[in-house]
Design a protein around this motif. Structure first.
Motif, short mmCIF file in Angstrom:
data_model
loop_
_atom_site.label_atom_id
_atom_site.label_comp_id
_atom_site.label_asym_id
_atom_site.label_seq_id
_atom_site.Cartn_x
_atom_site.Cartn_y
_atom_site.Cartn_z
N ALA A 196 25.28 40.28 17.92
CA ALA A 196 25.48 41.31 18.94
C ALA A 196 25.50 40.70 20.34
O ALA A 196 26.30 41.09 21.20
CB ALA A 196 24.40 42.37 18.84
N ALA A 197 24.62 39.72 20.57
CA ALA A 197 24.57 39.06 21.88
C ALA A 197 25.87 38.33 22.18
O ALA A 197 26.38 38.36 23.31
CB ALA A 197 23.39 38.09 21.93
N LEU A 198 26.44 37.68 21.17
CA LEU A 198 27.71 36.98 21.36
C LEU A 198 28.85 37.97 21.58
O LEU A 198 29.80 37.68 22.31
CB LEU A 198 28.01 36.11 20.15
CG LEU A 198 27.15 34.86 19.96
CD1 LEU A 198 27.43 34.22 18.60
CD2 LEU A 198 27.37 33.86 21.07
N ALA A 199 28.78 39.12 20.95
CA ALA A 199 29.85 40.10 21.07
C ALA A 199 29.84 40.81 22.42
O ALA A 199 30.88 40.92 23.08
CB ALA A 199 29.74 41.13 19.95
N TYR A 200 28.67 41.27 22.85
CA TYR A 200 28.58 42.06 24.08
C TYR A 200 28.16 41.25 25.30
O TYR A 200 28.40 41.65 26.43
CB TYR A 200 27.59 43.21 23.88
CG TYR A 200 28.07 44.27 22.93
CD1 TYR A 200 29.15 45.09 23.25
CD2 TYR A 200 27.45 44.47 21.70
CE1 TYR A 200 29.60 46.07 22.38
CE2 TYR A 200 27.89 45.45 20.81
CZ TYR A 200 28.96 46.25 21.17
OH TYR A 200 29.40 47.21 20.30
N GLY A 201 27.52 40.11 25.04
CA GLY A 201 26.96 39.33 26.14
C GLY A 201 25.60 39.87 26.55
O GLY A 201 25.30 41.06 26.37
#
Length: 437
Positions: A196-201
């Motif tokens: 999720a962190a990689l997807a949304y930042g």
């Protein structure tokens, strides 16, 4: 008995489906559990990432930066044993040599007809997130399998996420491998929260266009849920392998190789397919003895695998063995037969095909050079191993000369009129009128 035996022709359709489905059912169930985690990371960023890291990985990142510092890279390099460094350098160079051949060589144009040229312009994607698991071990091998082709492709921003240890540190061999590959952006975080962190930042992790890398059923579930936000790359979930062996195979080596992928975790799958009942019995006998030599944690995984998604399948002949392989479409496939090359042409679906007893899954996983990040869950029917091509996109390039235009326009106008696209044809008629003066 640790190894269950099945006779393929006697199995019910339901049991065949269960063996072929392996952990896919578990992944579908996991999607409900990871959905709120993804939303929490989207709204709260680093704070949510750190909370889930404490909850699932037991690492308290309070007061620690999410991004690994240069000093940590230095300490990791200094702490590693020299033999481990040499092995990493050897393996990474092999992987680099293999993948260099995949790098596109600029625009290559083909003359379709005299005066009509068409080709492709290749460009690296702008950003890529690489997921390196750690929960059941440390995986520097997964890091360089992902990082080497991304670097060769020329990806401008590469972000690596990997779960930290209980003290918050990242595995030192992973950091050394990242440095050898030329990647400096490494972040603490794993599981669905890292995807999720990689997807949304987050405040620390910039968003990425694509996320690649193997992981647990929760990582796979998160990538599926985020497929509208990111390119989730090839489906690389829980590990799976098939060994196809005939009566010429060494039962001890077959047993040892069958256990390799099984020790990755309880949700892995590992099957021996053979037309020799004698070999099946001997492998089964070795398995009971071999299991006792394996450390307890890994022994538990292996027991789980062979009580669920593993075992021995007896087939009538090698033709039926290949039919089962093509149905399963395994991530890893090894052929321990008298003439393995004779079978290769018949295999349609497999992430990798290892020929003979001198290529156990372990050497392919680490150091041969071919990429070991492979499609799972039956997706080898349409997907391939990670390569430089995963980090490149292509634009078609077309050029038409004056001499070829007239004929091309005539045929295009006829087709546009037939399909009822007025402006398609009119654009050509305008040009024709101008040409006529």
């Amino acid at each position: 008995m640790i190894l269950q035996k099945y006779t393929w022709k006697d199995l019910s359709d339901e049991r065949k489906e269960a063996l072929l489905d392996r952990s896919e059912t578990d992944i579908r169930n996991a999607m409900e559990k990871v959905a709120p985690i993804i939303e929490d990371v989207r709204t709260r960023g680093d704070a949510a990432l750190k909370e889930y890291t404490l909850k699932f990985d037991g690492a308290d990142l309070a007061g620690m930066p999410v991004r690994v510092s240069d000093a940590e890279f230095d300490r990791a390099e200094a702490s590693l044993d020299g033999k481990v460094k040499e092995a990493l350098e050897y393996a990474i160079e092999n992987v680099r040599r293999f993948h260099m051949s995949q790098k596109p060589k600029g625009i290559e144009m083909v003359e379709i007809r005299p005066g009509i040229l068409a080709g492709e312009a290749s460009r690296p994607i702008e950003s890529a997130g690489l997921y390196v698991p750690r929960g059941r071990g440390s995986f520097p091998s997964m890091l360089y399998m992902l990082a080497v082709p991304a670097v060769i492709a020329g990806v401008e921003h590469i972000a690596i996420v990997t779960p930290p240890g209980p003290d918050g540190t990242v595995d030192p061999a992973c950091l050394y491998a990242a440095r050898l590959c030329g990647v400096s952006n490494v972040y603490r975080g794993g599981g669905a929260q890292a995807i999720a962190a990689l997807a949304y930042g987050t405040e620390s992790i910039p968003p990425c266009q694509k996320v690649v890398g193997p992981g647990s059923m929760y990582v796979t579930a998160a990538k599926r849920l985020l497929a509208q936000i990111i390119d989730p790359g090839l489906p690389a979930g829980p590990s799976e392998s098939i060994v196809v062996a005939d009566e010429t195979a060494d039962p001890e080596l077959v047993c040892a190789d069958l256990f390799i992928e099984a020790e990755h975790g309880s949700d892995s799958s590992a099957l021996l397919i053979t037309d020799s009942s004698r070999l099946a019995d001997e492998v089964s006998a070795y398995a009971e003895e071999y299991l006792l030599r394996i450390p307890e944690e890994r022994r538990g995984y292996i027991r789980d695998v062979f009580s669920g998604y593993g075992g021995i399948i007896l087939v009538d002949d090698m033709q039926q063995a290949i039919e089962v392989v093509n149905l399963f479409a395994p991530e890893h496939l090894q052929l321990q037969t008298a003439s393995p090359l004779d079978l290769v042409a018949k295999i349609r679906n497999a992430g990798e095909i290892l020929l003979g007893s001198k290529v156990p899954f372990s050497v392919a996983n680490y150091a041969v050079g071919a990429n070991a990040v492979l499609p799972t869950g039956g997706k080898a029917k349409t997907w391939s191993a990670v390569s430089v091509r995963d980090f490149i996109h292509y634009s078609s390039v077309v050029q038409v000369g004056d001499g070829a235009y007239k004929e091309l326009a005539e045929h295009t106008t006829a087709l546009a009129d037939y399909e009822g696209f007025f402006t398609h044809a009119e654009a050509l008629r305008i040009r024709q009128k101008r040409s006529n003066g």
